[in-house]
Design an enzyme around this catalytic site. Sequence first.
Site, short mmCIF file in Angstrom:
data_model
loop_
_atom_site.label_atom_id
_atom_site.label_comp_id
_atom_site.label_asym_id
_atom_site.label_seq_id
_atom_site.Cartn_x
_atom_site.Cartn_y
_atom_site.Cartn_z
N GLU A 1 0.83 -1.21 0.00
CA GLU A 1 0.00 0.00 0.00
C GLU A 1 0.86 1.26 0.00
OE1 GLU A 1 -3.47 0.45 2.39
OE2 GLU A 1 -4.04 -1.66 2.23
N ASP B 1 1.37 -8.63 2.79
CA ASP B 1 0.05 -8.64 3.43
C ASP B 1 -0.76 -9.66 2.64
OD1 ASP B 1 -2.51 -8.30 4.31
OD2 ASP B 1 -2.61 -6.13 3.96
#
Length: 589
Positions: free
Chosen positions: A329, A476
Site C-alpha cells: 500500500e 500482506d
Amino acid sequence: MWRRLRSALRSLRGSPAVPPPGGGGGGAAAAMERAVVRCVPSEPKLSLRFVLPDGSARHMQRDQEEPLGRALARIATNAAKGHGKAGKKSKKARAEEGAEGGEAAAAPAVRLFSRDGAAVAEEVPNAAAWQDGAVLHIGAARYRVERNPPALTELRLPRSLLAGFPVCPKVSAEFAAPQHCLFRWYREQRPAGGGDAPGEAWVEAAEGERVFTPSNALVGLRLKLRCTPGDGEQRYGPAREVESSGPVEAGPGACTFDNRHLYTKKVCGQGSVRAVSYNILADTYAQTEFSRTVLYPYCAPYALEIDYRQNLLKKELAGYSADIICLQEVDKSVFVDSLAPALDAFGLEGLFKIKEKQHEGLATFYRRDKFSLLSQHDIAFSEALLSEPLHKELCDQLAKYPLVQEKVLQRSSVLQVSVLQSTTDPSRKLCVANTHLYWHPKGGNIRLIQIAVALSHIKHVTRDLYPSIPVIFCGDFNSTPSSGTYSFISSGVIAEDHEDWVSNGEEERCSMALSHPFKLLSACGEPAYTNYVGGFHGCLDYIFIDKNALEVEQVIPLPTHEEVTTHQALPSVSHPSDHIALICDLKWK
C-alpha cells in the site's frame, strides 16, 4: 522572477565548480568566467551557457556532431550583437549630450583552447571539442569550460516538520549524487528580546548532515537547507537553498515503535539479514470520508494526513536498521517524493511496482552496502495467468469456473520479485518476493489462485533462472493462520475440498488440488494480530522464509497490547498505519 534571473546570472558568472564552499583555488583560473557545457551522449544536442562582457546571458543549443568552427562563429555573431546594442545605447547617450557617437564594435575573435593550451581545430565535432577545463576566448574575455558540472534539479523539504523526527530532503541532481553533496541546515533566529515571533535572520543548526532531526527547542521555527551538489570527484556546482513552508511542530511523544528500536539500533552483521514487512496504509485509502467516519473514526483527522504519517513512517523505518524492507500500500507519490529519498539517505535503494489502474503498489528496499540488484521479475497476477506458459495448467483449470475466473482477472494485485546478491560473498543470492493479496473477507478462493500463481512464478525464478537460491516471501496476505492460503504456503499442498474453495458460496465454488515445492516457514510465527482496527484484529502479514537455507536469529517483539490500544486502535497519533511491521533477523544455514 527578477530575483531568480539575478541568481541565474550570478551562478553563471561565479567561480569554477571545482572547490567546495570555503575551499581554495585562487589565481587566474578562479577569476575566469564560466562557460557551462551540458553534453549527454544520448541526446543529439549539447547546450552552452555563458555571460557576455556586457552582462547578457547566452544559452545555445548546438548539434554534437557539428564542427566546432560553426559554434564559434555563432558565438562571435552573438557577441557582436551584444556589442552593437551596447554601441547604440552609447551613441544615443552621447547624442543627448551633444557629442558625436562612434560605430558599434566589430565581432570579436572567438577561439577555444584545450586544457594544455593548444588551440582546438575548428573541424573537431562539438562533443569532442568542449572538454572540461578548456578555455574559451571571446575577444579579451576568458571563460573556463565546465563540462557537465554537478547541478541540482530539485531540492525540496517535507511540508510537515516534527520535533524529534528526521527531516529528509528530496534531492535530485544531474552529474552529482546526494551522498556527495554538501548540506548546511539553518533555523530561524528568535527575537533578541524574547517572545514567540521569529526574526528574519538565520542561524546555522547543523553542517554535513543530509538528514536533520530538529529538537524541541526548534518548535515554532522554520528551517532552511543550503545544498551544494557534488560528484565525488571534488567538483561542486552552484548551491541552492530551500526554506520550509511552515515551522517545526511538537511531536506526538512516545510512539509504538520506540521500544522496538531498542533492538535494532545497529545494522546486523554480514552473515545476517534483517527483514521488514509492513503495510503502511495508502493515502488513497486513508483520505476518504469512509475511512474518517467508518473505518478509523477514533483516529484524530490530522493523524490520517499523509504529511503527518510520513514523519512517523520515516522515523520508524529508519530506526529498524533493516537490510530488506518490503512495503505494501505504497502511494506512487509517497514512494517518489518521500520514502525513496528518505531511505536513500539511510543507505537503502528502493524498487517500486504499481498496481494496474491504481495509485498504490509495492516497494522493496535493500541495503546498498550489503546487496546489489541482479534482476527484477515483477508480475501482475491476472496478466501472468493469461500470458505466461508456466501458468497454463492452472489457467485451464480456472476456466472451468467462469465466475471465479472473472473475479481473478479483474483483480489488480501484483507480485514484486527481486534477486539480490551479497556484496561481500557473491555466492550468496536471495530471491525477495513481496505481495499484497485480494482483501475481501469472502475472497479466500481468489487468494488461493493468486498465491498459486505467485509460488509458481517464484519457483521459475529460483529453480530455472537462479537454481537453488533461497526465498524470503513478505507481504500482506490478507489471510489468517487458519486460512487455506496460509495452510497452502506452509504445507505445500491444498486439497480440492478445502473450505476456502467455497469462501463465497457454492455458486463460486472452485475446487482444485494444488502443490508447490518450497519448505516455507513463517519467520515471525503467528502473532495474535498484525492488523488492529476498530472492527477487526487478526494476523494477516507474514515473512515466509526458505527453512532449508535460512533460519531465524531473532524476532523483534511487536508492540504491547497496551501500546497498540493507547488510542483505542490503529492508526493513531503515535502509529502511522492500521498494520504493524514485522521484523526479524535471519541468517544463512
